[in-house]
Scaffold this active site. Structure first.
Site, PDB file in Angstrom:
ATOM      1  CD  GLU A 175      -2.414  -2.072   0.845  1.00 40.25           C
ATOM      2  OE1 GLU A 175      -1.447  -2.611   1.665  1.00 40.25           O
ATOM      3  OE2 GLU A 175      -3.540  -2.574   0.449  1.00 40.25           O
ATOM      4  CE1 TYR A 177       0.619   3.749   5.147  1.00 36.19           C
ATOM      5  CE2 TYR A 177      -0.144   1.636   4.513  1.00 36.19           C
ATOM      6  CZ  TYR A 177      -0.395   2.858   4.986  1.00 36.19           C
ATOM      7  OH  TYR A 177      -1.635   3.252   5.248  1.00 36.19           O
ATOM      8  NE  ARG A 224      -2.452  -6.047   2.755  1.00 37.57           N
ATOM      9  CZ  ARG A 224      -3.481  -6.597   2.550  1.00 37.57           C
ATOM     10  NH1 ARG A 224      -3.985  -7.717   2.376  1.00 37.57           N
ATOM     11  NH2 ARG A 224      -4.315  -5.672   1.748  1.00 37.57           N
ATOM     12  CG  HIS A 262      -3.094   4.575   1.085  1.00 43.63           C
ATOM     13  ND1 HIS A 262      -4.102   3.567   0.899  1.00 43.63           N
ATOM     14  CD2 HIS A 262      -2.313   4.309   2.125  1.00 43.63           C
ATOM     15  CE1 HIS A 262      -4.025   3.106   2.089  1.00 43.63           C
ATOM     16  NE2 HIS A 262      -3.067   3.159   2.848  1.00 43.63           N
ATOM     17  CD  GLN A 355     -21.648   7.203   2.463  1.00 42.45           C
ATOM     18  OE1 GLN A 355     -22.244   6.141   1.813  1.00 42.45           O
ATOM     19  NE2 GLN A 355     -22.210   8.037   2.951  1.00 42.45           N
ATOM     20  NE  ARG A 578     -22.767  20.470  -6.976  1.00 38.46           N
ATOM     21  CZ  ARG A 578     -23.721  20.068  -6.041  1.00 38.46           C
ATOM     22  NH1 ARG A 578     -24.945  19.808  -6.257  1.00 38.46           N
ATOM     23  NH2 ARG A 578     -23.486  20.374  -4.649  1.00 38.46           N
ATOM     24  CG  ASP A 682     -24.371  11.294   6.793  1.00 41.46           C
ATOM     25  OD1 ASP A 682     -23.975  10.316   6.440  1.00 41.46           O
ATOM     26  OD2 ASP A 682     -23.271  12.192   7.248  1.00 41.46           O
TER      27      ASP A 682
END
Ligand code: SF4
Length: 697
Positions: A175, A177, A224, A262, A355, A578, A682
């Site tokens: 990822e 790191y 990992r 990421h 979320q 919009r 929400d």
């Protein structure tokens, strides 16, 4: 039918009862000042739910390894005592737990942080290259001596893990790191013994594994690895395979295959990513391992898997040893036991919304789960049955109402759900019609199964009146929302539809103007332009991102071709309009860029800064654009996605009508979710409020 998933295996010294691993998740519970109670309750519930092996959230190997202020470091601030309590809880339930040894490197979000001496947090990396989210913090290049010291810190952290009682450690090298940063030519510009060519860039990973393996010979040690960084110019497949070859002789017990950095612009964990998309990478690494002199090293697949029936398909041919799922364990701690018992309908499936989990973890906020608001809050909302069973009525069968009803029914209350429409699900029922959001139907499926099992009563097409509720002991008013209409000349013409009608009934062929570019407008545009068939979307996804993705898995939700005939039209026929704000505003930080990118790729027109919607005529929507000019937008159909308002109850009132009746009758009640505040509705807030309310009443 989960024969392989249910089979026992070994991971180094560990005997594990099934092939499911709970992948590492950063919850922030690691630093909660509660003596470890929160972490223990979180992990205990999941171990009790049947998962054979749990990986902790990342534990920083030293101060500068922390990814942010809510990362624990062994030996600092009571961390060891907290972990001991958590480890004991897992062992009590017959589970095993590995500590993930973590170093963020340049991914540390250190702005404003201090170390244990009160000095500003140092950020270190192989080379002094910042990343965008670090708010201007440029990492310091590690000296050669510091690299050696960092390796020793990994080994020391492994010894701490052993002393605390962990069953093993997972070394985080994926990822993007620190270990991954050393490996990549993008982030390692050194020209010393730790960089300069691919072999020297691999050396840090090799020396960390060697040091950790030597430090804890009696524990399980896994790594990992990044199956692919999904960063143009980063390590090639051959370089990843070469790292695997270098690591295998060092005595590793297992390799867990992660995917993507990421900062990668390829979506990896969003709902739009096809289920099982990343398996091909784990299979490739498994092939390397099996062909090596160390074929017994375990290979664990992960990412975008939500259903253990998919896990069975993945494991059945014996190439891979186990599957690691993470977010699905936030959604349902009992995922494994329920699945192994064949009770798939009960499983509360992770819907990939991010979320309440990733979107929060990224800003250091407490993590939970939209579809399981108890997640990571097990101490505040214990699972134990009530000693005072009551009649609990829930008005509204949308996500908030179902969350309240399921929690009350689980704890032994006598629950009745009143749903005015002829189906459960509310806004989730609509969301499930959007390509890539089919899993939203699973929340409803699972709640329905659980309520049926617990003997709850569900009235469909039967709006509650105050008279129905006067004998109740507690009422949750969660009638939710309905689409808001707009007042524009022509909005009563037959070619003008609410988003609800558009999603349920489809939109005739031709051009479409969507008024409103928030989350629902973006979803509606996706509905109009993307295939409802996940296999088709998986092929498009692979082509778009130039990937070799697996196409065989499509999750647990049967392909839902909508009841009404639906054509997928070219994006150029769709315009989203919009007034102000960003397109897709309201969609979480980790998903919005993916949702907007998909519309761009499809060629959907996005017209922002609209000053005024002037009038709707057959075939055209007239607006005043950002320059004040009157322009016509082609629109054989117009779909209104202009927000929501509170749903009305049977007497034509909003929930206030029922509330007044309940108040007069002295029945305790609470109003939650969209029924309380439709303007900023929400779903995370709605399900969380529902849980809090039903526990209070
Ligand atoms: Fe899954 Fe959404 Fe829950 Fe995260 S918040 S675990 S993505 S359902």
């Amino acid at each position: 039918s989960l024969r392989t998933v249910a089979s026992a295996w070994t991971l180094g010294p560990l005997h594990l009862a099934n092939r499911v691993v709970m992948g590492s998740m950063h919850t922030g519970l690691e630093v909660q000042d509660d003596g470890g109670a929160g972490m223990a309750a979180f992990y205990r519930e999941r171990a009790a739910g049947g998962v054979a092996c749990i990986i902790t959230g990342g534990i920083a190997v030293n101060d500068e390894a922390r990814g942010g202020p809510d990362f624990a470091v062994f030996g600092v601030g009571g961390a060891d005592e907290r972990f001991r309590v958590a480890v004991d809880a897992v062992h009590d339930e017959g589970g095993t737990i590995l500590a993930q040894l973590f170093h963020a490197g340049r991914y540390a979000l250190a702005a404003g942080m201090v170390d244990r001496h009160g000095d500003p947090q140092r950020v270190v990396a192989p080379s002094a290259l910042p990343w965008a989210a670090a708010r201007g913090v440029v990492p310091t290049e590690l000296t050669s001596a510091e690299v050696e010291r960092t390796i020793e810190d990994f080994a020391a952290a492994a010894r701490s893990a052993r002393d605390i009682g962990f069953d093993g450690v997972e070394i985080m090298a994926s990822e993007g790191y620190l270990i991954n940063q050393f490996q990549s030519p993008l982030t390692n510009l050194r020209d010393d013994e730790w960089g300069g060519d691919a072999e020297r860039r691999r050396r840090f990973a090799v020396e960390v594994v060697r040091a950790v393996r030597t430090a804890v010979p009696e524990l399980a040690v896994t790594i990992r690895l990044s199956g692919a960084d999904l960063m143009p110019g980063s390590s090639t497949d051959d370089e990843v395979d070469a790292l695997v070859h270098d690591l295998l002789p060092l005595g590793l017990d297992g390799i867990s295959v992660g995917i993507g950095w990421h900062e990668s612009r390829t979506p990896t964990v969003q709902a739009a990513v096809p289920h099982g998309a990343w398996l091909a990478y784990a299979e490739r690494i498994a092939g390397v391992v099996r062909a090596s002199p160390y074929p017994g090293v375990r290979v664990i697949a992960s990412n975008r898997m939500t259903d253990l029936r998919d896990g069975e398909a993945v494991l059945a041919d014996g190439l891979l040893d186990a599957v690691a799922l993470a977010r699905p364990f936030l959604a349902d701690p009992a995922l494994v036991n329920r699945s192994l018992a064949g009770r798939f309908a009960l499983v509360n499936t992770c819907i990939g919304c991010n979320q309440a989990c990733l979107d929060r973890s990224i800003v250091g906020a407490p993590v939970s789960c939209l579809v399981n608001p108890r997640a990571a809050r097990e101490v505040a909302f214990p699972a134990r049955p009530t000693t005072d069973p009551k009649r609990v009525d829930v008005v509204g069968g949308g996500p908030a109402g179902l969350a309240a009803a399921v929690d009350a029914a689980r704890r032994g209350h006598d629950v009745t759900v009143w749903e005015a429409s002829d189906r459960l699900g509310g806004q989730f029922g609509l969301a499930a019609l959007v390509p890539g959001k089919e899993d939203y139907a699973a929340t409803v499926r699972s709640a329905r199964a659980e309520l049926a099992e617990r003997g709850a009563t569900i009235h469909l097409g039967r709006p509650a009146t105050a008279r129905d509720l006067v004998d109740s002991d507690a009422v949750v008013l969660a009638a939710g929302v309905v689409p808001r209409s707009i007042d524009v000349p022509g909005s009563d013409l037959p070619h003008v539809l609410s988003y609800e009608r558009a999603l349920r009934e489809g939109v005739p062929e031709g051009t479409v103007a969507i008024i409103g570019g928030g989350g629902i407008g973006v979803d509606t545009a996706a509905f109009l332009t993307e295939s409802p068939d996940e296999a088709v979307r998986a092929a498009e996804f692979a082509a778009r991102w130039d990937l070799d993705v697996s196409e065989e898995l499509v999750g647990d939700v049967p392909q839902r071709l909508p009841a009404a005939p639906r054509t997928t039209r070219p994006g150029s026929q769709v315009t989203v309009l919009r007034r102000s704000g960003k397109f897709g505003q309201g969609i979480g930080i980790t998903s919005r860029w993916v949702a907007i990118g998909r519309l761009r790729d499809a060629g959907v027109r996005m017209l922002g800064g609209v000053q005024e919607y002037l009038r709707i005529e057959p075939g055209v929507l007239w607006v005043r654009d950002e320059h004040g000019d009157e322009v016509g937008v082609p629109a054989d159909s117009v779909v209104i996605c202009a927000g929501q308002e509170r749903a009305s109850d049977a007497e034509g009132d909003t929930s206030d009508g029922l509330a007044t009746g309940l108040q007069a009758a002295g029945v305790p009640y609470a109003v939650v979710g969209g029924a309380r505040d439709a303007r900023s509705v929400d779903a995370v807030r709605a399900t969380s409020e529902a849980l809090e309310a039903v526990r209070r009443l």
